[in-house]
Design an enzyme around this catalytic site. Sequence first.
Site, PDB file in Angstrom:
ATOM      1  N   ASP A  26      33.262  30.797  32.656  1.00  0.00           N
ATOM      2  CA  ASP A  26      34.589  30.462  33.060  1.00  0.00           C
ATOM      3  C   ASP A  26      35.722  31.186  31.826  1.00  0.00           C
ATOM      4  O   ASP A  26      35.880  30.667  30.752  1.00  0.00           O
ATOM      5  CB  ASP A  26      34.827  28.938  32.898  1.00  0.00           C
ATOM      6  CG  ASP A  26      36.289  28.584  33.189  1.00  0.00           C
ATOM      7  OD1 ASP A  26      37.315  29.375  33.438  1.00  0.00           O
ATOM      8  OD2 ASP A  26      36.376  27.331  33.390  1.00  0.00           O
TER       9      ASP A  26
ATOM     10  N   GLY B 295      42.372  30.943  42.691  1.00  0.00           N
ATOM     11  CA  GLY B 295      41.173  31.529  41.842  1.00  0.00           C
ATOM     12  C   GLY B 295      41.328  31.631  40.422  1.00  0.00           C
ATOM     13  O   GLY B 295      41.648  30.426  39.691  1.00  0.00           O
TER      14      GLY B 295
ATOM     15  N   ASP C  83      43.594  33.082  38.719  1.00  0.00           N
ATOM     16  CA  ASP C  83      44.748  33.025  38.344  1.00  0.00           C
ATOM     17  C   ASP C  83      45.406  31.424  37.917  1.00  0.00           C
ATOM     18  O   ASP C  83      45.913  30.920  37.061  1.00  0.00           O
ATOM     19  CB  ASP C  83      45.963  33.484  39.427  1.00  0.00           C
ATOM     20  CG  ASP C  83      47.394  33.608  38.958  1.00  0.00           C
ATOM     21  OD1 ASP C  83      47.530  33.465  37.681  1.00  0.00           O
ATOM     22  OD2 ASP C  83      48.133  33.970  39.733  1.00  0.00           O
TER      23      ASP C  83
ATOM     24  N   TYR D  20      41.490  39.402  47.209  1.00  0.00           N
ATOM     25  CA  TYR D  20      41.803  40.700  47.382  1.00  0.00           C
ATOM     26  C   TYR D  20      40.943  41.619  48.230  1.00  0.00           C
ATOM     27  O   TYR D  20      41.340  42.796  48.509  1.00  0.00           O
ATOM     28  CB  TYR D  20      42.450  41.268  46.236  1.00  0.00           C
ATOM     29  CG  TYR D  20      43.790  40.624  45.985  1.00  0.00           C
ATOM     30  CD1 TYR D  20      44.497  39.656  46.458  1.00  0.00           C
ATOM     31  CD2 TYR D  20      44.710  41.221  44.665  1.00  0.00           C
ATOM     32  CE1 TYR D  20      45.526  39.167  46.043  1.00  0.00           C
ATOM     33  CE2 TYR D  20      45.744  40.793  44.449  1.00  0.00           C
ATOM     34  CZ  TYR D  20      46.211  39.316  45.066  1.00  0.00           C
ATOM     35  OH  TYR D  20      47.509  39.071  44.691  1.00  0.00           O
TER      36      TYR D  20
END
Length: 178
Positions: free
Chosen positions: A13, A35, A37, A128
């Site tokens: 992480d 995600g 962000d 993306y």
Amino acid sequence: MTGKDRIQIVKGDIAKIAVDAIVNAANTSLLGGGGVDGAIHRAGGPQILEECRAIVARQGGCAPGEAVITGGGALPAKWVIHTVGPVWNGGHKGEREKLAACYRNSLRLAEQHGIRSIAFPNISTGVYRFPKADAATIAYSTVLLFLDATDAIDEVQFVCFDDENYTLLLQQHDNAPS
């Protein structure tokens, strides 16, 4: 020490990594999202969002391939470099060049701020839809080229959340010349 010697591939992480700076795979608004962000904004607390809002007020958002820097808030990292990866649209709209620019511009900002250790997530490989194998090749080769040209950065970690990205980056690392 070669550039390759300064690269580590880890699984974990990114919001828990203790380095000078972590890179956030941001969106153009810089105001948090899903995600990586969202995880970074949640873990770092409101200070990061406040600094992102100040950047947006000053310059607007952040274009794909570009990068901006904020403090790390409550994160173990002192800094967060926010970069916006390209959305994959078949590979004929400059996506590869923009992805390489994410890594280059993040490393340039790190160098300008005296950052010696930095951790990257897998930029653009989630929602993306950038093909993971291509993204791993671009990420690794761009970082390696940058590190081979400077000794300003001591350590780059690629922090992978999933097994596929981890395996692909390990292959890049294992096959890179020493």
